[in-house]
Scaffold this motif. Structure first.
Motif, PDB file in Angstrom:
ATOM      1  N   LYS A 120       0.809  -1.218   0.000  1.00 29.46           N
ATOM      2  CA  LYS A 120       0.000   0.000   0.000  1.00 29.46           C
ATOM      3  C   LYS A 120       0.842   1.268   0.000  1.00 29.46           C
ATOM      4  O   LYS A 120       0.292   2.363  -0.113  1.00 29.46           O
ATOM      5  CB  LYS A 120      -0.929   0.006   1.215  1.00 29.46           C
ATOM      6  N   ARG A 121       2.165   1.128   0.128  1.00 35.46           N
ATOM      7  CA  ARG A 121       3.064   2.273   0.016  1.00 35.46           C
ATOM      8  C   ARG A 121       4.217   2.004  -0.938  1.00 35.46           C
ATOM      9  O   ARG A 121       5.222   2.700  -0.907  1.00 35.46           O
ATOM     10  CB  ARG A 121       3.601   2.639   1.402  1.00 35.46           C
ATOM     11  N   ASP A 122       4.060   0.982  -1.772  1.00 33.32           N
ATOM     12  CA  ASP A 122       5.097   0.614  -2.737  1.00 33.32           C
ATOM     13  C   ASP A 122       4.932   1.466  -3.991  1.00 33.32           C
ATOM     14  O   ASP A 122       4.461   1.005  -5.027  1.00 33.32           O
ATOM     15  CB  ASP A 122       4.997  -0.873  -3.060  1.00 33.32           C
ATOM     16  N   THR A 123       5.320   2.721  -3.894  1.00 31.57           N
ATOM     17  CA  THR A 123       5.168   3.629  -5.027  1.00 31.57           C
ATOM     18  C   THR A 123       6.162   3.338  -6.139  1.00 31.57           C
ATOM     19  O   THR A 123       5.926   3.723  -7.287  1.00 31.57           O
ATOM     20  CB  THR A 123       5.359   5.080  -4.552  1.00 31.57           C
ATOM     21  N   GLY A 124       7.260   2.656  -5.831  1.00 36.51           N
ATOM     22  CA  GLY A 124       8.250   2.352  -6.859  1.00 36.51           C
ATOM     23  C   GLY A 124       7.744   1.378  -7.905  1.00 36.51           C
ATOM     24  O   GLY A 124       8.157   1.427  -9.057  1.00 36.51           O
ATOM     25  N   ALA A 196      -8.931   1.930  -2.258  1.00 36.88           N
ATOM     26  CA  ALA A 196      -8.193   2.297  -1.051  1.00 36.88           C
ATOM     27  C   ALA A 196      -6.694   2.178  -1.267  1.00 36.88           C
ATOM     28  O   ALA A 196      -5.916   2.972  -0.729  1.00 36.88           O
ATOM     29  CB  ALA A 196      -8.625   1.404   0.117  1.00 36.88           C
ATOM     30  N   THR A 197      -6.298   1.192  -2.073  1.00 33.35           N
ATOM     31  CA  THR A 197      -4.868   1.048  -2.360  1.00 33.35           C
ATOM     32  C   THR A 197      -4.352   2.245  -3.139  1.00 33.35           C
ATOM     33  O   THR A 197      -3.267   2.778  -2.850  1.00 33.35           O
ATOM     34  CB  THR A 197      -4.619  -0.246  -3.139  1.00 33.35           C
ATOM     35  N   GLN A 198      -5.097   2.690  -4.140  1.00 28.34           N
ATOM     36  CA  GLN A 198      -4.686   3.853  -4.915  1.00 28.34           C
ATOM     37  C   GLN A 198      -4.625   5.110  -4.049  1.00 28.34           C
ATOM     38  O   GLN A 198      -3.724   5.940  -4.191  1.00 28.34           O
ATOM     39  CB  GLN A 198      -5.644   4.059  -6.092  1.00 28.34           C
ATOM     40  N   GLU A 199      -5.564   5.235  -3.139  1.00 25.97           N
ATOM     41  CA  GLU A 199      -5.570   6.402  -2.248  1.00 25.97           C
ATOM     42  C   GLU A 199      -4.353   6.381  -1.323  1.00 25.97           C
ATOM     43  O   GLU A 199      -3.733   7.422  -1.057  1.00 25.97           O
ATOM     44  CB  GLU A 199      -6.854   6.418  -1.435  1.00 25.97           C
ATOM     45  N   SER A 200      -3.999   5.189  -0.844  1.00 26.25           N
ATOM     46  CA  SER A 200      -2.817   5.075   0.012  1.00 26.25           C
ATOM     47  C   SER A 200      -1.542   5.349  -0.766  1.00 26.25           C
ATOM     48  O   SER A 200      -0.617   5.992  -0.251  1.00 26.25           O
ATOM     49  CB  SER A 200      -2.773   3.680   0.641  1.00 26.25           C
ATOM     50  N   LEU A 201      -1.486   4.880  -2.003  1.00 30.26           N
ATOM     51  CA  LEU A 201      -0.311   5.152  -2.831  1.00 30.26           C
ATOM     52  C   LEU A 201      -0.185   6.638  -3.131  1.00 30.26           C
ATOM     53  O   LEU A 201       0.928   7.185  -3.160  1.00 30.26           O
ATOM     54  CB  LEU A 201      -0.384   4.342  -4.125  1.00 30.26           C
ATOM     55  N   ASP A 202      -1.313   7.299  -3.361  1.00 34.23           N
ATOM     56  CA  ASP A 202      -1.265   8.749  -3.589  1.00 34.23           C
ATOM     57  C   ASP A 202      -0.706   9.483  -2.376  1.00 34.23           C
ATOM     58  O   ASP A 202       0.058  10.443  -2.508  1.00 34.23           O
ATOM     59  CB  ASP A 202      -2.675   9.266  -3.904  1.00 34.23           C
ATOM     60  N   ALA A 203      -1.079   9.022  -1.181  1.00 30.77           N
ATOM     61  CA  ALA A 203      -0.598   9.675   0.034  1.00 30.77           C
ATOM     62  C   ALA A 203       0.879   9.422   0.291  1.00 30.77           C
ATOM     63  O   ALA A 203       1.534  10.207   0.976  1.00 30.77           O
ATOM     64  CB  ALA A 203      -1.418   9.195   1.231  1.00 30.77           C
ATOM     65  N   ASN A 204       1.414   8.323  -0.280  1.00 31.31           N
ATOM     66  CA  ASN A 204       2.815   7.967  -0.053  1.00 31.31           C
ATOM     67  C   ASN A 204       3.714   8.305  -1.229  1.00 31.31           C
ATOM     68  O   ASN A 204       4.901   7.962  -1.198  1.00 31.31           O
ATOM     69  CB  ASN A 204       2.937   6.469   0.245  1.00 31.31           C
ATOM     70  N   PRO A 206       6.316  10.079  -3.431  1.00 31.50           N
ATOM     71  CA  PRO A 206       7.423  10.957  -3.010  1.00 31.50           C
ATOM     72  C   PRO A 206       7.208  12.383  -3.480  1.00 31.50           C
ATOM     73  O   PRO A 206       6.759  12.630  -4.598  1.00 31.50           O
ATOM     74  CB  PRO A 206       8.655  10.310  -3.680  1.00 31.50           C
ATOM     75  N   ASP A 207       7.528  13.310  -2.602  1.00 31.23           N
ATOM     76  CA  ASP A 207       7.403  14.725  -2.925  1.00 31.23           C
ATOM     77  C   ASP A 207       8.728  15.465  -2.769  1.00 31.23           C
ATOM     78  O   ASP A 207       8.751  16.690  -2.706  1.00 31.23           O
ATOM     79  CB  ASP A 207       6.340  15.388  -2.041  1.00 31.23           C
ATOM     80  N   HIS A 208       9.808  14.718  -2.698  1.00 34.00           N
ATOM     81  CA  HIS A 208      11.116  15.340  -2.512  1.00 34.00           C
ATOM     82  C   HIS A 208      11.996  15.238  -3.750  1.00 34.00           C
ATOM     83  O   HIS A 208      13.194  15.472  -3.685  1.00 34.00           O
ATOM     84  CB  HIS A 208      11.835  14.672  -1.336  1.00 34.00           C
ATOM     85  N   LEU A 209      11.400  14.842  -4.885  1.00 32.42           N
ATOM     86  CA  LEU A 209      12.197  14.718  -6.102  1.00 32.42           C
ATOM     87  C   LEU A 209      12.537  16.102  -6.649  1.00 32.42           C
ATOM     88  O   LEU A 209      11.723  17.029  -6.591  1.00 32.42           O
ATOM     89  CB  LEU A 209      11.439  13.905  -7.155  1.00 32.42           C
ATOM     90  N   PRO A 210      13.722  16.287  -7.217  1.00 32.44           N
ATOM     91  CA  PRO A 210      14.083  17.603  -7.769  1.00 32.44           C
ATOM     92  C   PRO A 210      13.274  17.921  -9.013  1.00 32.44           C
ATOM     93  O   PRO A 210      12.943  17.049  -9.812  1.00 32.44           O
ATOM     94  CB  PRO A 210      15.577  17.441  -8.095  1.00 32.44           C
ATOM     95  N   THR A 211      12.931  19.175  -9.175  1.00 30.03           N
ATOM     96  CA  THR A 211      12.179  19.651 -10.337  1.00 30.03           C
ATOM     97  C   THR A 211      12.959  20.777 -11.002  1.00 30.03           C
ATOM     98  O   THR A 211      13.767  21.454 -10.356  1.00 30.03           O
ATOM     99  CB  THR A 211      10.797  20.168  -9.918  1.00 30.03           C
TER     100      THR A 211
END
Length: 249
Positions: A120-124, A196-204, A206-211
């Motif tokens: 549920k947090r495996d965004t990779g 619910a899985t998609q919602e959990s993935l959205d919450a997890n 990453p927001d620290h990637l360089p832009t």
């Protein structure tokens, strides 16, 4: 006058040995042949024979799989007293293991230390699973560009809104009773559902990637090209305006 038992006191108890002294071997028979040769040949001849016959006779472990308790190895060229000893310090003298009640690194935000599920947090792996779940935002754009009055497009839009039907979840209804300890359904594998899985993935995510530096003004860049009737280039220019301190390593 003979002394009485009361005057003599209690008989002295013989202490029971629980361990052998460090300098006393518990295998006196070990090395009897070497001792026999050394006694017959003498120290000098025995040492020459030992160096000739044995392979690495001065090896620190004598090629034994487990070091002996009295093994000491020097680990410093400057301090001869700095030694590495067998099981020193011993495991029994170490402080007890610290078992935290909560651990946010496990993805449970400290609420449930037994919830160690990773999916549920495996965004990779979020965009590397089944083809139907890849980049749903792009799939929605593709469907919106198609003729909306086409029955096939309408059916595809309905199926898209439903999501994959392979993971509906049981709604918390198990064999014995209905549970309500986890409204999301992600606590148990049988109650897990796609939404619910998609919602959990959205919450997890990453927001620290360089832009890029131009990401915040991309609308301004696009408007500049459109005003001049020019094709929009990828990214934004203007690297010459970077401050000098930003270009020095």
């Amino acid at each position: 006058k003979p002394a009485s038992r009361a005057e003599l006191g209690p008989p002295a108890s013989k202490p029971t040995a629980t361990s052998a002294p460090d300098d006393e071997t518990m295998m006196p028979w070990n090395g009897w042949f070497s001792s026999f040769l050394k006694d017959k040949l003498g120290d000098d001849k025995y040492e020459k024979l030992r160096q000739l016959v044995l392979y690495k006779p001065d090896h620190y472990s004598d090629f034994e799989q487990m070091p002996r308790p009295n093994t000491k190895l020097g680990i410093s060229d400057k301090d001869p007293e700095l030694m590495h000893k067998f099981r020193h310090p011993s495991p029994g003298s170490q402080p007890p293991v610290q078992m935290p009640e909560t651990d946010t690194s496990m993805g449970n935000a400290g609420e449930d230390p037994y919830d160690v599920s990773y999916y549920k947090r495996d965004t990779g792996r979020r965009f590397t699973s089944e083809p139907g779940a890849l980049h749903r935002d792009l799939e929605k754009i593709k469907l919106e560009l198609l003729p909306q009055d086409d029955p096939r497009v309408k059916e595809a839009m309905e199926n898209f809104d439903k999501g994959p039907g392979s993971s509906p979840g049981n709604g918390g209804k198990f064999a014995l009773a209905k549970t309500d300890y986890d409204p999301t359904g992600l606590r148990a594998s049988m109650s897990t559902n796609f939404a619910a899985t998609q919602e959990s993935l959205d919450a997890n995510m990453p927001d620290h990637l360089p832009t890029p530096v131009w990401m915040d003004k991309q609308a301004e860049i696009v408007a500049w090209y459109e005003e001049r009737d020019l094709p929009v280039a990828i990214g934004g220019t203007g690297y010459g305006t970077v401050a000098t301190r930003g270009r020095i390593a």
